[in-house]
Design an enzyme around this catalytic site. Structure first.
Site, short mmCIF file in Angstrom:
data_model
loop_
_atom_site.label_atom_id
_atom_site.label_comp_id
_atom_site.label_asym_id
_atom_site.label_seq_id
_atom_site.Cartn_x
_atom_site.Cartn_y
_atom_site.Cartn_z
N GLY A 15 0.84 -1.49 0.33
CA GLY A 15 0.36 0.34 0.04
C GLY A 15 0.90 1.10 -0.06
N ASP A 34 -6.65 2.00 5.76
CA ASP A 34 -6.41 0.40 7.02
C ASP A 34 -7.39 0.45 8.23
OD1 ASP A 34 -3.57 -1.43 6.46
OD2 ASP A 34 -4.58 -1.73 7.97
N ASN A 96 -7.73 -14.83 4.99
CA ASN A 96 -8.30 -13.38 4.04
C ASN A 96 -9.44 -13.36 2.79
OD1 ASN A 96 -5.35 -12.63 4.37
ND2 ASN A 96 -4.74 -12.80 2.54
N ILE A 119 -4.68 -7.59 -5.39
CA ILE A 119 -3.20 -7.81 -5.17
C ILE A 119 -3.61 -9.10 -4.08
CG2 ILE A 119 -1.45 -7.03 -4.36
CD1 ILE A 119 -1.44 -5.08 -5.43
N ASN A 121 -3.61 -12.35 -2.01
CA ASN A 121 -3.95 -14.00 -2.14
C ASN A 121 -4.41 -14.58 -1.55
OD1 ASN A 121 -1.60 -13.73 -4.02
ND2 ASN A 121 -0.62 -13.56 -2.77
N ARG A 152 8.71 -11.04 -13.93
CA ARG A 152 9.80 -11.68 -13.27
C ARG A 152 10.37 -12.93 -13.95
NH1 ARG A 152 6.10 -13.60 -7.59
NH2 ARG A 152 6.81 -11.36 -7.25
N HIS A 176 -2.45 -17.47 -10.86
CA HIS A 176 -1.28 -16.70 -9.75
C HIS A 176 -1.03 -17.53 -8.55
CE1 HIS A 176 1.64 -14.67 -8.19
NE2 HIS A 176 1.18 -13.69 -6.86
C1 LMR Z 1 3.90 -12.81 -4.71
O1 LMR Z 1 3.66 -13.48 -6.02
O2 LMR Z 1 5.02 -11.90 -5.00
C2 LMR Z 1 2.73 -12.77 -4.18
O3 LMR Z 1 2.37 -13.52 -4.36
C3 LMR Z 1 3.57 -12.73 -2.23
C4 LMR Z 1 3.54 -14.00 -2.94
O4 LMR Z 1 3.36 -14.38 -1.56
O5 LMR Z 1 4.38 -14.72 -3.10
#
Ligand code: LMR
Length: 320
Positions: A15, A34, A96, A119, A121, A152, A176
């Site tokens: 954030g 928050d 979450n 964002i 998880n 990445r 993800h």
């Molecule tokens: C990431 O890919 O960096 C995020 O999803 C955080 C994590 O827990 O990996």
């Protein structure tokens, strides 16, 4: 023209980084929310004092009251708990999911016209739940993951080939999680397919496989190194790219966890796919041709997401 308003739900490391980036880019006025009293206010005050040094005009405020996000053009959600070393993203589902319920209601009641980027998880399940709890249209709720995962993959390839990251166009599909699908057939080095480039550079197929594997586990690698938290710079940068595409109506094609209904053989699932983002939110999901192997890898990944959705429904009867 009225200044844009960007609401950031969650004022932790992501954030704060989001607020700093949005302010530096003068994307609009920023509200940091928050539930922890004092934290968003303190961060907002600190960040405001960067303005004179960096030369940006942005009103940054901190709040514990959802009413202050009213009228936001973009809401970026990072609220919730990050994983610790040894945990998977899926271990965060129960905790979450409860956070997404409160956030979804806060958005529904105060910023129902916003473009919402999630964002938190486990990403694909949380964006789905956030959409369900907020009741916003599917095209206005999206998850940030593919931009990060592709970044990445691009970083590791640029290092391997010793080329500029600007010339690497890398591409990751799917959920993800560790089953995400880095797609080498659509990954290029300035237009040259990565497998051809690898041959030119004498890089073996097995080395590319190792890079694919490192990409899949990229989030966990950072969690392991940090020891107490997860990545924040690249996730924040990725979400800002998506917000800019929406606010600027730029029609960028970005890999995002978008709502896919009818394409890729999917039936109403949020998962990482190439998506056009413009003023209409996620304006179009682009369906690309995949090899049989890529299709079956994608299926493994989307099945894992579907399992999580079933788990969400089991945990919260309003989702069933
Ligand atoms: C990431 O890919 O960096 C995020 O999803 C955080 C994590 O827990 O990996």
């Amino acid at each position: 023209m009225a200044r844009k308003k960007i609401a950031l739900i969650g004022s932790g490391m992501i954030g704060g980084t989001l607020a700093h980036l949005a302010a530096k880019k003068e994307m609009g006025d920023i509200v940091l929310f928050d539930i922890a009293e004092g934290m968003p206010q303190g961060k907002a005050l600190d960040l405001s004092q960067c303005g004179p040094v960096e030369g940006f005009d942005a009103k940054i405020t901190g709040t514990n009251d959802y009413a202050d996000i009213a009228g936001a053009d973009v809401v970026i959600v990072t609220a919730g708990v990050p994983r610790k070393p040894g945990m998977s993203r899926d271990d965060l589902l129960g905790i979450n999911l409860k956070v997404m319920k409160a956030v979804g209601e806060g958005i529904k009641n105060n910023a129902p016209d916003a473009f919402v980027i999630c964002i938190t998880n486990p990403l694909d399940a949380m964006v789905w739940a956030l959409r369900e709890f907020s009741g916003l249209p599917h095209n206005k709720v999206v998850g940030m993951a593919g931009v990060l995962d592709s970044a990445r993959f691009a970083t590791f390839l640029a290092w391997e080939f010793d080329v500029s990251v600007k010339d690497v166009n890398a591409f990751v599909l799917g959920g993800h999680g560790d089953t995400m699908v880095p797609v080498t057939s659509y990954t290029t080095i300035n237009g040259i397919p990565v497998n051809d480039f690898a041959k030119i550079k004498g890089v073996s197929e097995s080395r590319i496989d190792e890079i694919v594997d490192r990409t899949r586990k990229g989030g966990g690698e950072i969690v392991g190194l940090l020891g107490n938290g997860s990545a924040y710079y690249a996730p924040a940068t990725s979400a800002i790219a998506m917000a800019e595409a929406y606010l600027g109506d730029t029609k960028r094609i970005l890999p995002c966890a978008s709502y896919v209904d009818g394409k890729y053989g999917l039936d109403g699932l949020y998962v990482g796919v190439p998506t056009m983002i413009g003023a209409g939110g996620t304006e179009e999901v682009i369906e690309i041709e995949l090899s049989d192997e890529e299709k079956s890898n994608l299926k493994v990944s989307t099945d894992a997401v579907e399992e999580l959705l079933e788990a969400c429904k089991g945990l919260d009867s309003s989702l069933a």
